[in-house]
Motif scaffolding. Sequence first.
Motif, mmCIF file in Angstrom:
data_model
loop_
_atom_site.group_PDB
_atom_site.id
_atom_site.type_symbol
_atom_site.label_atom_id
_atom_site.label_comp_id
_atom_site.label_asym_id
_atom_site.label_seq_id
_atom_site.Cartn_x
_atom_site.Cartn_y
_atom_site.Cartn_z
ATOM 1 N N ALA A 1 -23.854 30.356 74.089
ATOM 2 C CA ALA A 1 -23.911 29.550 72.145
ATOM 3 C C ALA A 1 -25.210 29.125 72.194
ATOM 4 O O ALA A 1 -25.559 29.129 71.327
ATOM 5 N N LEU A 2 -26.132 28.833 73.446
ATOM 6 C CA LEU A 2 -27.553 28.308 73.635
ATOM 7 C C LEU A 2 -28.437 29.440 72.470
ATOM 8 O O LEU A 2 -29.455 29.386 72.172
ATOM 9 N N ASN A 3 -27.785 30.930 73.248
ATOM 10 C CA ASN A 3 -28.959 31.851 72.641
ATOM 11 C C ASN A 3 -28.152 31.911 71.422
ATOM 12 O O ASN A 3 -29.312 32.121 70.629
ATOM 13 N N SER A 4 -27.637 31.962 71.010
ATOM 14 C CA SER A 4 -27.056 32.468 69.496
ATOM 15 C C SER A 4 -27.950 30.789 68.322
ATOM 16 O O SER A 4 -28.189 31.228 67.615
ATOM 17 N N VAL A 5 -28.111 29.691 69.362
ATOM 18 C CA VAL A 5 -28.964 28.740 68.230
ATOM 19 C C VAL A 5 -29.956 29.231 68.510
ATOM 20 O O VAL A 5 -30.797 28.852 67.339
ATOM 21 N N ASN A 6 -30.561 29.525 69.770
ATOM 22 C CA ASN A 6 -31.589 30.509 68.946
ATOM 23 C C ASN A 6 -32.351 31.090 67.902
ATOM 24 O O ASN A 6 -33.138 31.519 67.418
ATOM 25 N N LYS A 7 -30.690 32.336 68.277
ATOM 26 C CA LYS A 7 -31.262 33.080 67.359
ATOM 27 C C LYS A 7 -30.992 32.553 66.045
ATOM 28 O O LYS A 7 -31.861 33.117 64.811
ATOM 29 N N LEU A 8 -29.975 31.543 65.838
ATOM 30 C CA LEU A 8 -30.067 31.055 64.087
ATOM 31 C C LEU A 8 -31.238 30.418 63.971
ATOM 32 O O LEU A 8 -31.416 30.223 62.441
ATOM 33 N N HIS A 9 -32.425 29.478 64.789
ATOM 34 C CA HIS A 9 -33.396 29.277 64.486
ATOM 35 C C HIS A 9 -34.160 30.262 63.911
ATOM 36 O O HIS A 9 -35.144 30.175 63.168
ATOM 37 N N TYR A 10 -34.655 31.308 64.851
ATOM 38 C CA TYR A 10 -35.376 32.438 63.974
ATOM 39 C C TYR A 10 -34.573 33.031 62.701
ATOM 40 O O TYR A 10 -35.353 32.771 61.745
ATOM 41 N N ALA A 11 -33.791 32.898 62.281
ATOM 42 C CA ALA A 11 -33.116 33.235 60.649
ATOM 43 C C ALA A 11 -33.276 32.430 59.742
ATOM 44 O O ALA A 11 -33.847 32.782 59.095
ATOM 45 N N VAL A 12 -33.257 31.309 60.399
ATOM 46 C CA VAL A 12 -33.133 30.108 59.587
ATOM 47 C C VAL A 12 -35.091 29.894 59.511
ATOM 48 O O VAL A 12 -35.189 29.926 58.311
ATOM 49 N N SER A 13 -35.703 30.116 59.962
ATOM 50 C CA SER A 13 -37.159 29.884 59.925
ATOM 51 C C SER A 13 -37.600 31.922 59.363
ATOM 52 O O SER A 13 -38.428 31.093 57.976
ATOM 53 N N SER A 14 -37.644 32.221 59.422
ATOM 54 C CA SER A 14 -37.296 33.375 58.783
ATOM 55 C C SER A 14 -37.080 33.427 57.329
ATOM 56 O O SER A 14 -37.744 33.871 56.166
ATOM 57 N N ALA A 15 -35.473 32.753 57.258
ATOM 58 C CA ALA A 15 -35.336 32.705 55.283
ATOM 59 C C ALA A 15 -36.368 31.741 54.916
ATOM 60 O O ALA A 15 -36.904 31.805 53.628
ATOM 61 N N LEU A 16 -36.847 30.871 55.543
ATOM 62 C CA LEU A 16 -37.812 29.869 54.772
ATOM 63 C C LEU A 16 -38.475 30.052 54.912
ATOM 64 O O LEU A 16 -39.206 29.740 53.819
ATOM 65 N N SER A 17 -39.476 31.056 56.146
ATOM 66 C CA SER A 17 -40.548 31.297 54.849
ATOM 67 C C SER A 17 -40.356 32.257 53.619
ATOM 68 O O SER A 17 -41.216 32.976 53.062
#
Length: 91
Positions: A17-33
Amino acid sequence: MKRYDSSLQANSSVAGALNSVNKLHYAVSSALSHPTEQMAEQAENSLEHTERAVQQADPSFGRAGVELAEELLAEEKQRMSSLGNRTRSAE
């Protein structure tokens, strides 16, 4: 026969679950940039996967880990709320 791996499975569900949250953070950061429709969709898919992973995390092994995953997921959802505005303005 006794099963000794139950705590490992619980631990791995929390770690997953924590790894998945980390991947989500990366995906959201990429989408925001890079606010494109494709990046927003990838972030949405990652969000759905992360929500499932957090729901399936077994709190019996480490409630603190599950709570952390839930808190981080909430933060990422909040970051994603601004994503909708950005992708619309980029079109």
